[in-house]
Write a protein that holds these residues in place. Structure first.
Motif, PDB file in Angstrom:
ATOM      1  N   PHE A  83       0.888  -1.125  -0.012  1.00  0.00           N
ATOM      2  CA  PHE A  83       0.021   0.061   0.015  1.00  0.00           C
ATOM      3  C   PHE A  83       0.892   1.020  -0.162  1.00  0.00           C
ATOM      4  N   ARG A  84       1.881   1.139   1.012  1.00  0.00           N
ATOM      5  CA  ARG A  84       2.678   2.543   0.795  1.00  0.00           C
ATOM      6  C   ARG A  84       3.466   2.720  -0.366  1.00  0.00           C
ATOM      7  N   GLU A  85       4.108   1.494  -0.796  1.00  0.00           N
ATOM      8  CA  GLU A  85       4.508   1.728  -2.437  1.00  0.00           C
ATOM      9  C   GLU A  85       3.566   2.102  -3.524  1.00  0.00           C
ATOM     10  N   SER A  86       2.379   2.015  -3.184  1.00  0.00           N
ATOM     11  CA  SER A  86       1.350   2.279  -4.045  1.00  0.00           C
ATOM     12  C   SER A  86       1.193   3.473  -4.082  1.00  0.00           C
ATOM     13  N   ILE A  87       1.029   4.249  -2.866  1.00  0.00           N
ATOM     14  CA  ILE A  87       0.808   5.616  -2.824  1.00  0.00           C
ATOM     15  C   ILE A  87       1.849   6.319  -3.317  1.00  0.00           C
ATOM     16  N   GLN A  88       3.138   6.058  -2.922  1.00  0.00           N
ATOM     17  CA  GLN A  88       4.711   6.742  -3.396  1.00  0.00           C
ATOM     18  C   GLN A  88       4.658   6.393  -4.887  1.00  0.00           C
TER      19      GLN A  88
END
Lengths: 262, 230
Positions: free
Chosen positions: A187-192
């Motif tokens: 999820f974090r990577e997706s936002i980034q």
């Protein structure tokens, strides 16, 4: 999903050569008739006829047409469920009053109301899709200019139209590159990744837009796009068809009166 | 979510058009002035319009069956003010109706009011009240974008509730119900949208700050400080 806009379909549809005004009169006229009707019959009639026109006359693939309907359809079902639960009536089938100011109930009247709104959405959507798949935006720009839409709005509309396609191209390329490098793993990577994607595409297409304006300035662009309007002949047969369709729909609206489902 | 074609009764569709028109006319007037002063704004306006189009077409199916999507209008409200944004939004909503069968023509007025006027206005008010304070610039953009998104949904719920008031409790309880349905997906989405647009804004600050200075989006000092930190 984005690779194929309705625009591409509209450029090659079977009704491409019919006069733009005629198609708009048919589409907008039926939207108005759907809204004026107070029974569910007229919108259903309109939806049937227009779906026939879309599938047979405009030769749109049935699968594409069905896919277009899925999203509005599911949303309509949901919202209509809310309307059925909220509005009241005398013939109560089921009700629930958890709070003094809040109650849910299903009644004969509320089902009638809900079904009516549902049919109106189906009728309106088919008219909207009819305009969308038979009339390319480029033709509508000509109509907008003839209808005296302010020059600056038209100008901006064309720039936005152009940048949608520029952004789309870059977005698809960059997104695929990110996916291949596992950019959407968590999820974090997706936002980034999504923010990087938006940022770089934003700047990229902004640069492309500046280049476009500079190139046009070099060719004496003065804030007014020249649109080559092809005037399509108004054929008697299509005028008669549209007139007959609108007449019949109006008659259905008048004669169906207030008839309800239950 | 845009309200779709045929969902609002005729009189509500007309009322929202009447509300939207004066704002659009004022927006067109402002747009003319901005473009006369600075032609360079045209590509930026085009790209913001394109971005609003694409962001608000990302339909995410929500738990309840309706769909939610980011709106992307906050950034435009910060750069150009709410009235020009309403014109950009009107164009975008027209395109969405005709490209993707998303939204509609008779309900265009209602959709312009929620996504093009009230949402950006809310974002703009937040931005204006924080601009000259010591609040971090990116935080300001984040708040403006997230609130612009949220208020769009509040307005949409209000439009739906006004058209279909509940039998018991009237407008208030149907407003609560429609809001409840949207809140599930919309609150997280608004936060994500705020984060993403704040990061996009950071890109603009570090790569092309000159346009922000010319449009007087933020005081020069703040931008210089932000650039030296980056």
């Amino acid at each position: 999903m984005y690779e194929e806009f309705l625009e591409d379909i509209a450029q090659t549809n079977g009704l491409r050569e019919v006069n733009t005004y005629l198609k708009l009169v048919a589409g907008l006229g039926t939207i108005l008739l759907c809204l004026l009707s107070s029974s569910y019959i007229a919108p259903l009639f309109i939806a049937t006829v227009l779906s026939g026109a879309i599938l047979i006359l405009a030769r749109i693939d049935a699968r594409t047409y069905a896919e277009l309907f899925i999203v509005p359809f599911s949303f309509a079902v949901m919202s209509v469920a809310v309307i059925i639960l909220l509005s009241g009536g005398n013939d109560v089938y089921w009700s629930w009053n958890p709070l003094s100011w809040f109650s849910l109930s299903i009644t004969r009247e509320s089902i009638n109301e809900g079904f009516f709104v549902f049919c109106r959405v189906i009728g309106g959507m088919s008219a909207l899709i009819f305009i969308a798949v038979t009339t390319p935006m480029t033709d509508l720009f000509v109509v907008m200019r003839q209808c005296r839409v302010p020059e600056v709005v038209l100008d901006l509309a064309m720039i936005i139209y152009r940048s949608i396609f520029m952004i789309m191209d870059q977005l698809v390329q960059t997104y695929q590159a990110q996916v291949m490098r596992l950019g959407y793993g968590s999820f974090r990577e997706s936002i980034q990744s999504f923010a990087t994607l938006c940022g770089s595409v934003f700047i990229g297409s902004w640069n492309a837009g500046e280049d476009l304006i500079r190139a046009m300035d070099a060719r004496c662009y003065s804030g007014k796009f020249a649109v080559l309007g092809e005037t399509r002949p108004v054929e008697l047969s299509s005028v008669l068809a549209v007139a007959a369709f609108l007449m019949m729909s109006s008659l259905v609206v008048i004669f169906s009166g207030n008839s309800t489902l239950l | 979510m845009h309200i779709m074609e045929g969902f609002l009764p005729l009189y509500w569709a007309v009322i929202w058009w009447i509300v939207a028109l004066p704002c659009l006319i004022f927006g067109i007037y402002q747009l003319k002035k901005v473009l006369e002063a600075d032609r360079e704004a045209l590509p930026l306006l085009g790209v913001t319009g394109g971005f609003i189009f694409i962001l608000s077409s990302l339909k995410l199916p929500s738990v309840t069956g309706s769909c939610s999507h980011p709106t992307g209008t906050g950034l435009s409200a910060v750069c150009f003010g709410p009235w020009i944004t309403s014109v950009v939004c009107a164009i975008v909503l027209l395109f969405q109706a005709l490209f993707l069968a998303h939204g509609g023509l008779s309900v265009l007025g209602a959709n312009i009011v929620s996504m093009g006027i009230i949402g950006p206005l809310a974002g703009y008010i937040v931005y204006r009240s924080l601009r000259d304070t010591r609040v971090n610039m990116y935080l300001t953009v984040f708040l403006a974008c997230a609130l612009a998104d949220l208020f769009t949904y509040v307005t949409t719920s209000l439009e739906l509730a006004l058209a279909y008031p509940a039998e018991v409790g009237g407008i208030v309880s149907s407003f609560v119900l429609f809001m409840g349905i949207f809140a599930v997906t919309q609150i997280p989405l608004a936060i994500v949208e705020g984060v993403v647009l704040a990061l996009v804004f950071k890109y603009i600050v570090s790569l092309k700050p000159d346009i922000l200075l010319r449009l007087k989006v933020f005081p020069e000092e703040k931008i210089r400080v932000a650039r030296s930190e980056a």
